[in-house]
Design a protein around this motif. Structure first.
Motif, PDB file in Angstrom:
ATOM      1  N   ARG A  40       0.810  -1.224   0.000  1.00 45.88           N
ATOM      2  CA  ARG A  40       0.000   0.000   0.000  1.00 45.88           C
ATOM      3  C   ARG A  40       0.844   1.275   0.000  1.00 45.88           C
ATOM      4  NH1 ARG A  40      -5.145  -1.559   3.645  1.00 45.88           N
ATOM      5  NH2 ARG A  40      -5.332  -3.663   2.825  1.00 45.88           N
ATOM      6  N   ALA A  41       0.241   2.331  -0.541  1.00 42.48           N
ATOM      7  CA  ALA A  41       0.904   3.653  -0.510  1.00 42.48           C
ATOM      8  C   ALA A  41      -0.171   4.670  -0.143  1.00 42.48           C
ATOM      9  CB  ALA A  41       1.472   3.969  -1.879  1.00 42.48           C
ATOM     10  N   GLU A  92      -9.254   9.874  -0.648  1.00 37.43           N
ATOM     11  CA  GLU A  92      -9.841   9.020   0.385  1.00 37.43           C
ATOM     12  C   GLU A  92      -9.461   7.547   0.139  1.00 37.43           C
ATOM     13  OE1 GLU A  92     -11.178   9.689   3.131  1.00 37.43           O
ATOM     14  OE2 GLU A  92     -11.904   7.680   3.657  1.00 37.43           O
ATOM     15  N   ARG A  93      -9.471   7.159  -1.126  1.00 34.99           N
ATOM     16  CA  ARG A  93      -9.081   5.782  -1.472  1.00 34.99           C
ATOM     17  C   ARG A  93      -7.647   5.502  -1.035  1.00 34.99           C
ATOM     18  NH1 ARG A  93     -11.880   1.607  -3.419  1.00 34.99           N
ATOM     19  NH2 ARG A  93     -10.470   1.240  -5.163  1.00 34.99           N
ATOM     20  N   GLY A  94      -6.794   6.494  -1.199  1.00 33.85           N
ATOM     21  CA  GLY A  94      -5.406   6.345  -0.750  1.00 33.85           C
ATOM     22  C   GLY A  94      -5.369   6.109   0.756  1.00 33.85           C
ATOM     23  N   ARG A  95      -6.176   6.907   1.475  1.00 31.06           N
ATOM     24  CA  ARG A  95      -6.211   6.755   2.947  1.00 31.06           C
ATOM     25  C   ARG A  95      -6.750   5.378   3.340  1.00 31.06           C
ATOM     26  NH1 ARG A  95      -7.394  12.443   2.686  1.00 31.06           N
ATOM     27  NH2 ARG A  95      -9.617  12.085   2.460  1.00 31.06           N
ATOM     28  N   GLN A  96      -7.676   4.863   2.539  1.00 26.36           N
ATOM     29  CA  GLN A  96      -8.271   3.556   2.862  1.00 26.36           C
ATOM     30  C   GLN A  96      -7.390   2.368   2.462  1.00 26.36           C
ATOM     31  OE1 GLN A  96     -11.932   3.699   0.652  1.00 26.36           O
ATOM     32  NE2 GLN A  96     -13.082   4.703   2.274  1.00 26.36           N
ATOM     33  N   GLY A  97      -6.300   2.663   1.759  1.00 24.52           N
ATOM     34  CA  GLY A  97      -5.385   1.571   1.393  1.00 24.52           C
ATOM     35  C   GLY A  97      -5.634   0.966   0.021  1.00 24.52           C
ATOM     36  N   PHE A  98      -6.368   1.684  -0.841  1.00 26.83           N
ATOM     37  CA  PHE A  98      -6.641   1.129  -2.170  1.00 26.83           C
ATOM     38  C   PHE A  98      -5.669   1.616  -3.236  1.00 26.83           C
ATOM     39  CE2 PHE A  98     -10.718   0.464  -0.014  1.00 26.83           C
ATOM     40  CZ  PHE A  98     -10.838  -0.906  -0.237  1.00 26.83           C
ATOM     41  N   VAL A  99      -4.704   2.439  -2.818  1.00 29.78           N
ATOM     42  CA  VAL A  99      -3.616   2.780  -3.744  1.00 29.78           C
ATOM     43  C   VAL A  99      -2.459   1.856  -3.386  1.00 29.78           C
ATOM     44  CG1 VAL A  99      -1.992   4.557  -4.507  1.00 29.78           C
ATOM     45  CG2 VAL A  99      -4.380   5.154  -4.053  1.00 29.78           C
ATOM     46  N   ARG A 100      -2.021   1.100  -4.372  1.00 28.16           N
ATOM     47  CA  ARG A 100      -0.997   0.069  -4.087  1.00 28.16           C
ATOM     48  C   ARG A 100       0.010  -0.014  -5.234  1.00 28.16           C
ATOM     49  NH1 ARG A 100      -5.183  -4.523  -1.666  1.00 28.16           N
ATOM     50  NH2 ARG A 100      -6.134  -3.037  -0.239  1.00 28.16           N
ATOM     51  N   ARG A 101       1.083  -0.693  -4.938  1.00 26.63           N
ATOM     52  CA  ARG A 101       2.095  -0.934  -5.973  1.00 26.63           C
ATOM     53  C   ARG A 101       1.548  -2.067  -6.847  1.00 26.63           C
ATOM     54  NH1 ARG A 101       5.243  -1.910  -9.468  1.00 26.63           N
ATOM     55  NH2 ARG A 101       7.519  -1.822  -9.396  1.00 26.63           N
ATOM     56  N   CYS A 102       0.870  -1.671  -7.942  1.00 29.77           N
ATOM     57  CA  CYS A 102       0.133  -2.628  -8.764  1.00 29.77           C
ATOM     58  C   CYS A 102       0.969  -3.135  -9.934  1.00 29.77           C
ATOM     59  CB  CYS A 102      -1.127  -1.965  -9.308  1.00 29.77           C
ATOM     60  SG  CYS A 102      -2.340  -1.552  -8.044  1.00 29.77           S
ATOM     61  N   HIS A 103       0.326  -3.834 -10.860  1.00 28.10           N
ATOM     62  CA  HIS A 103       0.979  -4.301 -12.076  1.00 28.10           C
ATOM     63  C   HIS A 103       1.367  -3.104 -12.944  1.00 28.10           C
ATOM     64  CE1 HIS A 103       1.225  -5.802 -16.193  1.00 28.10           C
ATOM     65  NE2 HIS A 103       1.431  -7.008 -15.712  1.00 28.10           N
ATOM     66  N   GLY A 104       0.405  -2.225 -13.192  1.00 26.79           N
ATOM     67  CA  GLY A 104       0.699  -0.979 -13.879  1.00 26.79           C
ATOM     68  C   GLY A 104       0.479  -0.976 -15.387  1.00 26.79           C
ATOM     69  N   ASP A 105       0.434  -2.150 -15.999  1.00 24.64           N
ATOM     70  CA  ASP A 105       0.373  -2.167 -17.471  1.00 24.64           C
ATOM     71  C   ASP A 105      -0.506  -3.332 -17.959  1.00 24.64           C
ATOM     72  OD1 ASP A 105       1.060  -1.044 -19.882  1.00 24.64           O
ATOM     73  OD2 ASP A 105       2.955  -2.145 -20.088  1.00 24.64           O
ATOM     74  N   LEU A 106      -1.696  -3.402 -17.364  1.00 28.51           N
ATOM     75  CA  LEU A 106      -2.537  -4.584 -17.565  1.00 28.51           C
ATOM     76  C   LEU A 106      -3.394  -4.563 -18.828  1.00 28.51           C
ATOM     77  CD1 LEU A 106      -4.084  -5.749 -14.163  1.00 28.51           C
ATOM     78  CD2 LEU A 106      -2.655  -7.043 -15.748  1.00 28.51           C
ATOM     79  N   HIS A 107      -2.793  -4.232 -19.969  1.00 25.81           N
ATOM     80  CA  HIS A 107      -3.580  -4.387 -21.202  1.00 25.81           C
ATOM     81  C   HIS A 107      -3.511  -5.848 -21.631  1.00 25.81           C
ATOM     82  CE1 HIS A 107       0.097  -4.295 -23.607  1.00 25.81           C
ATOM     83  NE2 HIS A 107       0.490  -3.329 -22.778  1.00 25.81           N
TER      84      HIS A 107
END
Ligand code: ATP
Ligand code: MG
Length: 407
Positions: A40-41, A92-107
């Motif tokens: 999370r970030a 708010e999503r960031g505060r709730q923990g929904f911003v994360r180090r994701c895949h980033g390129d999911l096409h």
């Protein structure tokens, strides 16, 4: 991970025909699992980078002069306006923990099917900041690309399965999807455009692909008003099949969120979807709680500007009244559909059904014949024919009229 058989990536598989529901569900599960494991970030850096990202896309689209300048400006204005509207939500999503180090390129070219299992590869590794995003922004890449590849059914399935597999807070962020998917489409438009400009790489059809991404970006950023569809009827009439069949076509894209009473009940008892619950899970009190939860979730989705299909028996007048009240409260059009088929047909369908979340048996179907259904203000749908015929009957009923909300 190295590149392997390119024919097994979802973009290539999509060219061979509709991706099936099982594969789409498995892809959603793979994405949900990757998000569950992601770090999370706080999200502030990502949220403030979005306007620059939007402008960067616009610059990329202007270069080459392939697109109408006015169309690019309009996309820019609508995107910035959408950003300003949802900025507080994103923080708010960031505060709730929904911003994360994701895949980033999911096409779709970055999802490969190995032994019937979708595997996500080529994640962004060079730039952690680019991949540290809202999980729904990560998902939005795959959703958008499924739409671009003429896979509305799979796109809808991925969304629904992902939402069912992840915390319900994601329902409260669906208003971000139009911008998220539109940005993803604009990114792909410019990436494919840049490919055109390289010598000898002008694959036929690339310009057309680029144009379609650009048009998709413009369509996605202007979602139409949401609507509410309720699919009721006794067990075995085919509600779940119809809800799934209708959902991809119910705008905004990628189609309606399907909320199913059976899944809500299984979640309430914290069991797997196909785990059979005892009769004590079907008392009137429990059922009332299930319908309450269903209505609350529908309200949350509609409040985000996204359409909903509720799938449940809705045998009682008061259960149907709650849906009508919800449509009024959210100021959305309601189509209530009540499927009917004779007992023998329902029982034979239930008898053949495998691996479904419904606990209804042929005996339950017989007991339902004695229900006092009361006045049904919803459109009565003949569901005794084939799935295609019933789907057509549902579509006709939706096209010919809204359910009067006083019914
Ligand atoms: N029109 C149809 N013709 C033939 N089979 C159908 C038709 N509609 C649905 N089916 C099949 O019949 C079974 C029952 O359908 P479905 O699960 O959608 O019913 P349901 O109304 O949702 O039942 P429940 O109330 O138990 O959830 C499924 O296996 C489905 O694939
Ligand atoms: Mg069902």
């Amino acid at each position: 991970m190295s590149r392997f058989d390119e024919n097994r990536t979802l973009d290539h598989l999509a060219e061979t025909g509709p991706l099936d529901a099982k594969l789409a569900s498995a892809a959603a599960d793979a994405i949900a699992a990757s998000h569950a494991a992601a770090t999370r970030a706080d999200g502030k850096a990502w949220v403030s980078s979005i306007p620059t990202l939007i402008d960067g896309n616009l610059d990329g689209l202007r270069a080459g002069g392939h697109f109408d300048a006015q169309g690019i400006e309009k996309l820019g204005q609508a995107s910035h306006a959408a950003y300003l509207r949802i900025r507080p939500l994103l923080l708010e999503r960031g505060r709730q923990g929904f911003v994360r180090r994701c895949h980033g390129d999911l096409h779709l070219a970055n999802i490969v099917v190995l032994d019937d299992r979708p595997v996500l590869f080529d994640a962004i590794e060079f730039d952690a900041q680019m991949a540290t995003v809202d999980v729904l922004y990560d998902l939005a890449f795959a959703l958008m690309d499924l739409l671009q590849h003429h896979q509305p059914g799979a796109a809808n399935m991925v969304l629904n399965r992902y939402l069912a597999a992840t915390p319900t807070e994601n329902l409260d962020a669906l208003s971000a999807l139009p911008l998220f998917m539109s940005i993803r489409a604009a990114i792909r438009a410019q990436v494919t455009l840049a490919r055109l400009q390289r010598p000898h790489s002008g694959k036929p059809g690339i310009l057309d692909q680029t144009r379609r991404y650009f048009e998709l970006a413009g369509t996605l950023i202007r979602p139409p008003a949401p609507r509410l569809i309720a699919v009721g009827g006794l067990s075995g009439t085919g509600k779940t099949v119809m809800a799934q069949g209708l959902a991809p076509d119910v705008a905004p894209q990628p189609g309606a969120v399907v909320l199913r009473s059976d899944l809500v009940r299984k979640q309430m008892f914290a069991v797997e979807d196909t785990h059979r619950l005892p009769p004590s899970a079907y008392t009137p009190e429990v059922t009332a709680r299930v319908y309450d939860t269903l209505a609350q979730r529908a309200q949350r989705v509609l409040a985000q500007g996204h359409s909903v299909i509720v799938d449940g028996v809705f045998a009682r007048e008061d259960e149907r009244d709650v849906i009508a009240a919800l449509a009024r409260e959210c100021n959305v059009a309601l189509n209530g559909l009540f499927l009917v088929a004779d007992l023998a047909t329902r029982q034979s369908r239930i008898g053949r059904r495998r691996g479904d979340a419904s606990d209804a048996t042929p005996e339950v179907a017989a007991l339902q014949e004695h229900y006092n259904i009361g006045h049904v203000g919803w459109a009565t749908i003949d569901a005794s024919g084939t799935q295609e015929q019933t789907l057509q009957n549902c579509r006709n009923a939706i096209a010919t009229g809204e359910t009067r909300q006083s019914d």
